[in-house]
Design an enzyme around this catalytic site. Structure first.
Site, short mmCIF file in Angstrom:
data_model
loop_
_atom_site.label_atom_id
_atom_site.label_comp_id
_atom_site.label_asym_id
_atom_site.label_seq_id
_atom_site.Cartn_x
_atom_site.Cartn_y
_atom_site.Cartn_z
N HIS A 191 7.42 -38.72 -14.57
CA HIS A 191 7.44 -39.10 -15.98
C HIS A 191 6.12 -39.76 -16.41
CE1 HIS A 191 9.63 -41.17 -19.49
NE2 HIS A 191 9.84 -39.88 -19.66
N LYS A 193 2.29 -40.57 -17.62
CA LYS A 193 1.49 -40.02 -18.72
C LYS A 193 0.13 -40.70 -18.72
CE LYS A 193 5.76 -39.41 -21.37
NZ LYS A 193 6.65 -39.97 -20.34
N ASP A 198 -13.98 -38.73 -17.38
CA ASP A 198 -15.11 -39.20 -16.57
C ASP A 198 -14.81 -40.49 -15.82
OD1 ASP A 198 -16.70 -37.03 -17.17
OD2 ASP A 198 -17.83 -38.03 -18.75
N HIS A 469 10.41 -43.83 -29.38
CA HIS A 469 9.99 -43.35 -28.06
C HIS A 469 9.02 -44.32 -27.39
CE1 HIS A 469 8.45 -40.31 -25.07
NE2 HIS A 469 9.73 -39.99 -25.10
N LYS A 471 7.56 -47.54 -25.36
CA LYS A 471 8.04 -48.31 -24.22
C LYS A 471 7.10 -49.50 -24.00
CE LYS A 471 8.68 -43.62 -23.01
NZ LYS A 471 10.01 -43.37 -23.36
N ASP A 476 6.13 -63.83 -23.47
CA ASP A 476 5.54 -65.10 -23.92
C ASP A 476 4.32 -64.90 -24.81
OD1 ASP A 476 7.48 -66.47 -22.56
OD2 ASP A 476 6.25 -66.80 -20.76
#
Length: 572
Positions: A191, A193, A198, A469, A471, A476
């Site tokens: 999952h 991404k 470079d 979608h 995440k 704090d």
């Protein structure tokens, strides 16, 4: 679990038995096929690694220049990509400025307009001598989306599929049927991404590649969040990429299919009587019921020129926050066969739970699929006993593209509210002013609580629903964790994930501002009063309170009520 849409024949009593017999016959055939389908063995996987000297490239020198100008003590710089335009144009910038290497690692790449624009630039980069490596989870590379695999046959481009499934790529359901003999392995997905240029600049977050992730979906758009990174942390991202790229679960496309296979997949798409193999704009998750969203994907027959109009982000001008950071990433073996590849307590989610447990005043969670499980509930209980404020933004039933995940979350709502956890659910229909997560998405009309303006590339506004979608976990108001992970047992036990941990009050405050604007304009707050759940609209909102799952159809509510008691948390 994944299920095809009910056949029309089943709605006719006179034809029901015939349809049932056909389904049984298909299942028997699929079970036989599962025993016959195998992946190739003795596959050649030439080992390669990230660019060793990124400072010798223009992008590497730009990092040093930007850091010197900022007189920064930290060796890594960051920028929240808080709009679909920033998310898209930053990727264009990395492609256009790359001189030596491009490394992409994704769960899903969909064959549609925005992807064509990105792949056009990638193809041009390869033509000018840039080495391109693309690592793609195999689950969604079917139907029209399989045409993306044609990139593997271009000079200077390598494409590998992670944890591939045997069988035909004509449809996702068919591939699952042919993999029933090893369904446990089908459940495990890469999952991660990452988008790296470079070994100097990179992007991490929750966004896959496709129209629905860049505000261009015809019927649905995802509200997402990425981070642009520069400097030392990118070398950590590249090291993670290399570990997956050189793993035995990464199969070169050429070992699984060739151009003739792709031609055979493409041919039915041009026939009048061909079955519908177009994909929904969201990346389908295994063993989750996914809401049906109609979307016609382009075929990308030869990844040809599309006339790109989007202008790349100016990396010399983009504001960067320089801050201490670390990369959290699961081991590739987590997706491997068996259940003993990763030691208990050794996953990204386990590490994230440990960080959350150290919160002193405030914990803010954004997770589209939120199924906490007992370990997380214990962390929440301990934090609440210490007086830590906990807020969670997740999808409502109407905005959730995976109703089964919502069923898992619904089990915990009463208990979470009893602990004093503040629960917010995002609306599917968005309208109002800009300033929240996912700016630039037109989820309903000309404006959205998650931003105003059209999708990238001058596309017209979408008229469909919005689905959270993003995440992120903010601790704090000083520590921000942004990545690919959902706060559910699937991310903890099944999927491999990656996330950036950034210790920055400034970036944390920016993240909190985005979320709080979304809470104030496009989300319900849940309450438990008089023995029942109630959904409260924000003050002055253009929508009203509700006493049951707001905006969700009766059919969808019934589906969740049926699913809720049946599936274990880790399958949701």
């Amino acid at each position: 679990m994944l299920q095809p849409r009910p056949s029309a024949a089943l709605s006719s009593p006179g034809r029901g038995w015939l349809a049932l017999l056909r389904i049984v016959a298909m299942a028997m055939l699929a079970a036989w096929a599962a025993g016959c389908a195998n992946l190739p063995t003795n596959v050649a996987r030439p080992v390669s690694h990230a660019l060793e000297a990124p400072d010798d490239t223009a992008l590497g020198r730009l990092v040093q220049q930007r850091r010197a100008q900022a007189t920064a003590r930290s060796d890594s710089g960051f920028r929240l990509l808080d709009s679909v335009d920033m998310a898209f144009t930053s990727r264009l910038a990395l492609i256009e400025n790359a001189q030596r290497t491009l490394d992409l690692q994704y769960y899903a790449i969909h064959a549609d307009g925005s992807t064509e624009q990105l792949l056009e630039r990638i193809r041009a980069a390869a033509a000018r001598g840039v080495r391109v490596r693309i690592l793609l989870d195999d689950f969604n590379s079917v139907g029209a989306d399989a045409q993306v695999l044609r990139l593997a046959f271009l000079n200077n481009v390598e494409l590998r599929l992670y944890n591939p499934l045997p069988g035909s790529r004509r449809s996702l359901v068919g591939r699952i049927f042919t993999s029933l003999a090893d369904f446990g392995q089908v459940q495990k997905r890469m999952h991660n991404k990452l988008f790296i240029a470079d070994n100097a600049w990179g992007i991490a977050g929750g966004r896959n590649l496709g129209d629905a992730y860049f505000g261009r979906g015809e019927d649905s758009n995802f509200v997402d969040l990425d981070v642009l990174a520069a400097g030392r942390i990118v070398r950590d991202m590249s090291a993670s990429f290399d570990t997956y790229w050189n793993n035995e679960l990464a199969f070169p496309v050429e070992s699984l299919l060739d151009k003739k296979d792709l031609d055979r997949l493409r041919t039915p798409l041009n026939a009048a009587s061909a079955p519908d193999v177009s994909q929904t704009p969201q990346a389908t998750q295994p063993a989750r019921v996914t809401a049906t969203v109609t979307h016609t994907a382009s075929v990308l027959p030869d990844v040809t020129t599309t006339g790109v109009q989007s202008r790349a982000l100016d990396l010399q001008q983009v504001a960067l926050t320089w801050a201490p950071s670390a990369l959290m990433v699961d081991k590739p073996g987590k997706v491997g066969p068996g259940d003993d590849e990763v030691d208990a307590g050794d996953t990204l989610i386990d590490g994230l739970l440990a960080l959350m447990g150290q919160a002193k005043t405030d914990l803010l969670i954004v997770s589209p699929y939120f199924v906490p499980g007992q370990p997380m509930m214990k962390v929440f209980a301990d934090l609440r006993q210490r007086g830590v404020r906990i807020r969670v933004l997740t999808n409502s039933l109407a905005s959730n593209d995976a109703p089964a995940a919502h069923a898992g979350y619904a089990r915990y709502r009463k208990q979470l509210l009893a602990l004093g956890v503040e629960l917010y659910e995002m609306r599917a229909e968005q309208e109002g002013s800009a300033g929240g997560l996912g700016s630039g998405i037109n989820a309903h009309a000309s404006k959205s609580a998650f931003g105003s303006g059209g999708g990238v590339g001058g596309s017209k506004a979408s008229t469909g629903r919005a689905s959270l979608h993003s995440k992120a976990v903010i601790i704090d108001a000083r520590l921000a964790v942004i990545g690919s992970m959902n706060l559910d047992l699937r991310s903890q036990l099944k999927n491999s994930e990656v996330a950036l941990v950034i210790r920055s009050p400034a970036l944390s405050r920016d993240s909190i501002r985005l979320v709080e604007n979304s809470l104030a304009k496009g989300a319900y707050r849940l309450e438990w009063t008089n023995g029942a759940l109630h959904w409260r609209a924000p003050a002055g909102a253009p929508f009203k309170d509700a006493d049951s799952e707001p905006e969700a159809s009766t059919k969808l509510k019934l589906l969740v009520n049926v699913l809720g008691p049946l599936a274990p948390d880790e399958m949701l």
